[in-house]
Design an enzyme around this catalytic site. Structure first.
Site, PDB file in Angstrom:
ATOM      1  N   ILE A 119       7.933  -3.942  -5.254  1.00  0.00           N
ATOM      2  CA  ILE A 119       8.396  -4.752  -4.126  1.00  0.00           C
ATOM      3  C   ILE A 119       7.372  -5.837  -3.803  1.00  0.00           C
ATOM      4  CG2 ILE A 119       9.824  -2.926  -3.107  1.00  0.00           C
ATOM      5  CD1 ILE A 119       7.566  -2.660  -0.926  1.00  0.00           C
ATOM      6  N   ASP A 120       6.099  -5.619  -4.211  1.00  0.00           N
ATOM      7  CA  ASP A 120       5.022  -6.533  -3.813  1.00  0.00           C
ATOM      8  C   ASP A 120       5.083  -7.888  -4.527  1.00  0.00           C
ATOM      9  OD1 ASP A 120       4.211  -4.271  -2.458  1.00  0.00           O
ATOM     10  OD2 ASP A 120       2.622  -3.769  -3.880  1.00  0.00           O
ATOM     11  N   MET A 162       4.825  -4.462   4.163  1.00  0.00           N
ATOM     12  CA  MET A 162       4.093  -3.994   2.975  1.00  0.00           C
ATOM     13  C   MET A 162       3.788  -5.146   2.015  1.00  0.00           C
ATOM     14  SD  MET A 162       5.675  -0.374   1.738  1.00  0.00           S
ATOM     15  CE  MET A 162       5.093   1.165   2.422  1.00  0.00           C
ATOM     16  N   ARG A 164       0.709  -4.749  -0.238  1.00  0.00           N
ATOM     17  CA  ARG A 164      -0.707  -4.621  -0.641  1.00  0.00           C
ATOM     18  C   ARG A 164      -1.454  -5.918  -0.377  1.00  0.00           C
ATOM     19  NH1 ARG A 164      -0.555  -0.267  -4.829  1.00  0.00           N
ATOM     20  NH2 ARG A 164      -0.926   1.483  -3.415  1.00  0.00           N
ATOM     21  N   THR A 270      10.778   1.837   4.604  1.00  0.00           N
ATOM     22  CA  THR A 270      12.168   1.339   4.660  1.00  0.00           C
ATOM     23  C   THR A 270      12.320   0.197   3.651  1.00  0.00           C
ATOM     24  OG1 THR A 270      11.610  -0.235   6.407  1.00  0.00           O
ATOM     25  CG2 THR A 270      12.522   1.868   7.111  1.00  0.00           C
ATOM     26  N   GLN A 271      11.205  -0.507   3.399  1.00  0.00           N
ATOM     27  CA  GLN A 271      11.256  -1.661   2.484  1.00  0.00           C
ATOM     28  C   GLN A 271      11.434  -1.255   1.030  1.00  0.00           C
ATOM     29  OE1 GLN A 271       7.908  -4.517   4.173  1.00  0.00           O
ATOM     30  NE2 GLN A 271       7.646  -2.380   4.715  1.00  0.00           N
TER      31      GLN A 271
HETATM   32  O1  F6P Z   1       3.072  -1.137  -4.185  1.00  0.00           O
HETATM   33  C1  F6P Z   1       4.172  -0.838  -3.411  1.00  0.00           C
HETATM   34  C2  F6P Z   1       3.776  -0.316  -2.066  1.00  0.00           C
HETATM   35  O2  F6P Z   1       4.948  -0.054  -1.323  1.00  0.00           O
HETATM   36  C3  F6P Z   1       2.811  -1.219  -1.275  1.00  0.00           C
HETATM   37  O3  F6P Z   1       3.470  -2.310  -0.677  1.00  0.00           O
HETATM   38  C4  F6P Z   1       2.217  -0.222  -0.315  1.00  0.00           C
HETATM   39  O4  F6P Z   1       0.946  -0.614   0.149  1.00  0.00           O
HETATM   40  C5  F6P Z   1       2.109   1.011  -1.146  1.00  0.00           C
HETATM   41  O5  F6P Z   1       3.065   0.891  -2.194  1.00  0.00           O
HETATM   42  C6  F6P Z   1       2.359   2.301  -0.411  1.00  0.00           C
HETATM   43  O6  F6P Z   1       2.186   3.337  -1.282  1.00  0.00           O
HETATM   44  P1  F6P Z   1       2.557   4.845  -0.989  1.00  0.00           P
HETATM   45  O7  F6P Z   1       4.047   4.977  -1.088  1.00  0.00           O
HETATM   46  O8  F6P Z   1       1.856   5.610  -2.065  1.00  0.00           O
HETATM   47  O9  F6P Z   1       2.059   5.146   0.379  1.00  0.00           O
END
Ligand code: F6P
Length: 340
Positions: A119-120, A162, A164, A270-271
């Site tokens: 998604i990033d 989200m 990252r 949710t994203q």
């Molecule tokens: O890389 C996708 C992502 O959803 C990031 O946007 C977010 O920081 C991370 O994964 C969250 O990871 P997890 O589901 O392991 O908490």
């Protein structure tokens, strides 16, 4: 094999790969829970009815943030799994962590092809990863929804998004949702700039605002930066950015410094959920079809990629060379929208 954070469109890649395998007389076997499945030889048959399945979010193969390179003898374990199952090529559906491992395996002569998901949208060498469009749509819808409360109660709502260390989801949903302040890690606005934008709205008698903020945004010159907080890391060395609660921090500061009523909302997973958007369904289908063609032609060490409107192959090592950050031109457009 699907690995890393689940992303809308993973099942569509599997479905397209299944169909293309039938076209080209190959067999498709799934491995469960990302690299764990390859290390421990846990396979899963791909059900024939996947052809007619509705496009659902998540992944029917399960996923995990599991790094096989941390396992002693990972190379021999993976090679044994491939031999036991008569596998000619691994299709690794993942983001930068998964594809980094894929590249390392490729250097050790493991036949492998990557499919970029996240998604990033932070992977180099592809204009878009699948999952991004769905996440932007979800975040945009959330911004639209939050406006009702912001307007009715004359509040400032800070929405944490989200992505990252790349601000793509925040930037696109902020523009699409017409947010009044967009905060991303690449070009972080200072507190006085944020306050100026809000004051200007209030002076214009708009006593409410929506601020979108990337989870990795840091307030410049903030000596109490959250990023120094010690936190447990996952197998790829990532901290949980969500726990830094930057939206809450900004909402608290605005309340303290300007006295306005504020709230914060973290959209979180949710994203990543729900069925993929039409764009992501098409892109993941194109990637799945093309990945099997690449495997058929033994073009190992490559990744499927979208360039303009064409699906092409790129080298895995180039795709993982650096993260794709928001560029200056895109940020300039966001600034124009914010009128700064
Ligand atoms: O890389 C996708 C992502 O959803 C990031 O946007 C977010 O920081 C991370 O994964 C969250 O990871 P997890 O589901 O392991 O908490």
């Amino acid at each position: 094999m699907t690995s890393g954070g689940d992303t809308p469109g993973m099942n569509s890649v599997i479905r397209a790969a299944f169909i293309q395998c039938q076209n080209l007389n190959h067999e498709l076997i799934g491995f469960k829970h990302g690299w764990k499945g390859l290390i421990n030889n846990i396979t899963q048959e791909i059900p024939i009815d996947i052809i007619d399945q509705k496009d659902q979010g998540g992944t029917l193969l399960g996923s995990a943030r599991f790094n096989p390179l941390n396992i002693t003898d990972h190379m021999s374990k993976i090679k044994n799994t491939l031999e036991n199952n008569n596998i000619d090529c691994i299709i690794a559906i993942g983001g930068d962590d998964t594809l980094g491992v894929a590249n390392a395996l490729h250097q050790n002569n493991i036949p492998i092809i990557g499919v970029p998901k996240t998604i990033d949208n932070d992977l180099e060498s592809t204009d878009y990863t699948f999952g991004f469009n769905t996440a932007v749509t979800t975040a945009t819808n959330a911004i639209d929804q939050l406006k009702s409360t912001a307007k009715s109660h004359e509040r400032i709502i800070v929405v944490q998004i989200m992505g990252r260390y790349s601000g793509w989801i925040t930037l696109h949903s902020g523009i699409a949702g017409n947010a009044h302040v967009i905060l991303i890690p690449e070009y972080p606005l200072k507190l006085n700039e944020i306050y100026h934008l809000i004051q200007r709205r209030y002076n214009d008698k708009n006593k409410w605002a929506i601020i979108v903020v990337s989870e990795a945004y840091e307030i410049p010159d903030d000596e109490k930066s959250n990023h120094n907080i010690t936190q447990e890391k996952d197998e790829y060395g990532h901290i949980q950015l969500e726990k830094l609660e930057i939206a809450k921090k900004i909402a608290t500061k605005i309340k303290q410094d300007l006295g306005f009523d504020t709230r914060s909302v973290t959209l979180g997973h949710t994203q990543r959920g729900g069925s993929p958007s039409s764009f992501d369904r098409v892109l993941s289908t194109q990637f799945g079809l093309f990945a099997i063609k690449l495997a058929h032609e033994s073009k190992f060490g490559t990744m499927t990629s979208l360039k303009g409107s064409k699906i092409i192959s790129v080298k895995l090592k180039d795709a993982i060379s650096k993260l794709k950050k928001v560029d200056l031109e895109s940020w300039a457009q966001a600034k124009e929208i914010m009128m700064i």
